[in-house]
Design an enzyme around this catalytic site. Structure first.
Site, mmCIF file in Angstrom:
data_model
loop_
_atom_site.group_PDB
_atom_site.id
_atom_site.type_symbol
_atom_site.label_atom_id
_atom_site.label_comp_id
_atom_site.label_asym_id
_atom_site.label_seq_id
_atom_site.Cartn_x
_atom_site.Cartn_y
_atom_site.Cartn_z
ATOM 1 N N LYS A 1 0.861 -1.335 -0.326
ATOM 2 C CA LYS A 1 0.105 -0.236 0.287
ATOM 3 C C LYS A 1 0.434 1.522 0.025
ATOM 4 O O LYS A 1 0.591 2.100 -0.377
ATOM 5 C CB LYS A 1 -0.756 -0.040 1.675
ATOM 6 C CG LYS A 1 -2.212 -0.793 1.094
ATOM 7 C CD LYS A 1 -2.764 -1.480 2.136
ATOM 8 C CE LYS A 1 -3.496 -1.816 1.830
ATOM 9 N NZ LYS A 1 -4.403 -3.174 3.802
ATOM 10 N N GLN B 1 -5.337 -1.864 9.383
ATOM 11 C CA GLN B 1 -4.548 -3.017 9.341
ATOM 12 C C GLN B 1 -5.621 -4.296 9.643
ATOM 13 O O GLN B 1 -4.339 -4.300 11.376
ATOM 14 C CB GLN B 1 -3.010 -3.167 8.438
ATOM 15 C CG GLN B 1 -2.901 -5.005 7.773
ATOM 16 C CD GLN B 1 -3.426 -5.149 6.568
ATOM 17 O OE1 GLN B 1 -3.278 -3.736 5.607
ATOM 18 N NE2 GLN B 1 -3.714 -5.396 6.133
ATOM 19 N N ASP C 1 -11.388 1.940 3.958
ATOM 20 C CA ASP C 1 -11.957 0.946 3.823
ATOM 21 C C ASP C 1 -12.884 0.811 3.593
ATOM 22 O O ASP C 1 -14.219 -0.492 2.744
ATOM 23 C CB ASP C 1 -11.726 -0.343 4.933
ATOM 24 C CG ASP C 1 -10.370 -0.875 4.541
ATOM 25 O OD1 ASP C 1 -9.840 -1.182 3.716
ATOM 26 O OD2 ASP C 1 -9.116 -1.039 5.615
#
Ligand SMILES: NC(=O)c1ccc[n+]([C@@H]2O[C@H](COP(=O)([O-])OP(=O)(O)OC[C@H]3O[C@@H](n4cnc5c(N)ncnc54)[C@H](OP(=O)(O)O)[C@@H]3O)[C@@H](O)[C@H]2O)c1
Length: 295
Positions: free
Chosen positions: A54, A98, A121
């Site tokens: 990322k 994460q 997200d």
């Protein structure tokens, strides 16, 4: 005839080129640089790889990135304090925590602490609800990547029988919600299967488009699909190591056998995987534009 292979690598490249141009323009015309903060707690090797990719993608596209790698024993208070700080930081438009988090941390509380405007997200309940009613600010990355793969490969979803195997909050449920909206690139008849489904093959054989996110190798075999189906294999299963020590990855679908019956199919790796990070970048750019009143 063997199936058309839907290359996520190619489609992701195309979207990244479009995004790069948009990012350059935002900088030039509005002095706006989209910013993403990644938060990783602990040393899970797969998570470290994901976060590394990322950050690398941010660099390649000109997105400002800040990486926070915290020790595995980080307390909930400390993590929440970091998220609070990032929520208030104007350079940061998107926050990615994460998952999975170490067991002593309350994943739900942590995800709820992210400002919904920075929830790139798409996991915050506000954004889940907005998606459900058809007014999303952000679509969750993997399901959005699946929709884009279908659209950009010319697969018609309108009126199609879409069968999804898996009902997780990060893949199965959101892709079902996206594809049943009365919108372009959606408007499908959607069935969601899971381990409680009585006769899985009955449903998978009805599919025009079959999306498999079960997390089990060969959850779908050739006898379970119809000729001409379009198959999107979301699964990523590590089934061993190559001679060079690299993980061997397979999807949830028996690719070699199913591709002989399918019209089109995504490979693993190189299918849905590359799309997920690309859609994260797209959401970060959107978050920056929303914050600046440009979207
Ligand atoms: N490429 C990417 O970017 C990406 C992103 C996310 C996930 N993934 C991969 O996608 C897969 C799924 O991820 P996830 O997070 O959605 O997994 P998950 O949370 O483990 O959910 C799996 C779902 O599949 C259902 N299921 C499992 N075996 C089944 C079977 N034999 N028949 C019918 N349903 C079955 C489960 O049913 P129950 O609800 O009844 O248990 C559950 O709903 C994993 O391999 C993951 O690594 C890939």
């Amino acid at each position: 005839m063997p199936a058309q292979i839907i290359s996520g690598t190619e489609v992701a490249k195309q979207i990244r080129e479009e995004l790069k141009q948009e990012i350059d323009e935002l900088k030039e015309k509005h002095n706006l640089i989209p910013g993403l903060a990644t938060v990783l707690v602990g040393e899970d090797p797969a998570s470290q790889v994901y976060v590394g990719s990322k950050v690398k993608t941010c660099e390649a596209l000109g997105v400002h990135s800040e990486r926070y790698d915290l020790p595995a024993d980080t307390s909930q208070e400390k993590l929440l304090a970091l998220i609070d700080r990032l929520n208030k930081d104007p350079k940061i438009h998107g926050i990615l925590v994460q998952l999975p988090l170490p067991k002593h941390l309350n994943e739900t509380k942590v995800l709820y602490a992210v400002d919904p405007k920075k929830d790139v997200d798409g996991f915050h309940p506000v954004n889940v609800g907005k998606l459900m009613i058809g007014e999303p600010d952000y679509l969750p990355c993997t399901p959005h990547g699946i929709q884009q793969l279908l659209i950009r490969s010319g697969v018609k979803t309108e009126g199609a029988e879409v069968v999804i195997v898996g009902r997780s909050n990060i893949v199965g449920k959101p892709i079902a919600n996206i594809l049943l909206q009365k919108k372009e690139g959606a408007n499908a008849t959607v069935t969601v299967c899971h381990t409680g489904t009585r006769d899985l093959a009955f449903h998978t054989k009805r599919a025009d488009i079959l999306i498999v996110a079960a997390g089990k190798p060969k959850a779908v075999t050739a006898d379970m699909v119809n000729e001409g189906v379009v198959v999107i294999d979301v699964g990523v299963n590590r089934v061993g190591k190559s001679e060079s020590g690299k993980d061997i990855l397979v999807g949830d679908v028996d690719f070699d056998a199913v591709k002989e019956k399918a019209k089109a199919i995504t490979p693993v790796p190189g299918g849905v995987g590359p799309m997920t990070i690309t859609m994260l970048m797209l959401n970060t750019v959107r978050a920056a534009k929303l914050a600046a009143g440009l979207a």
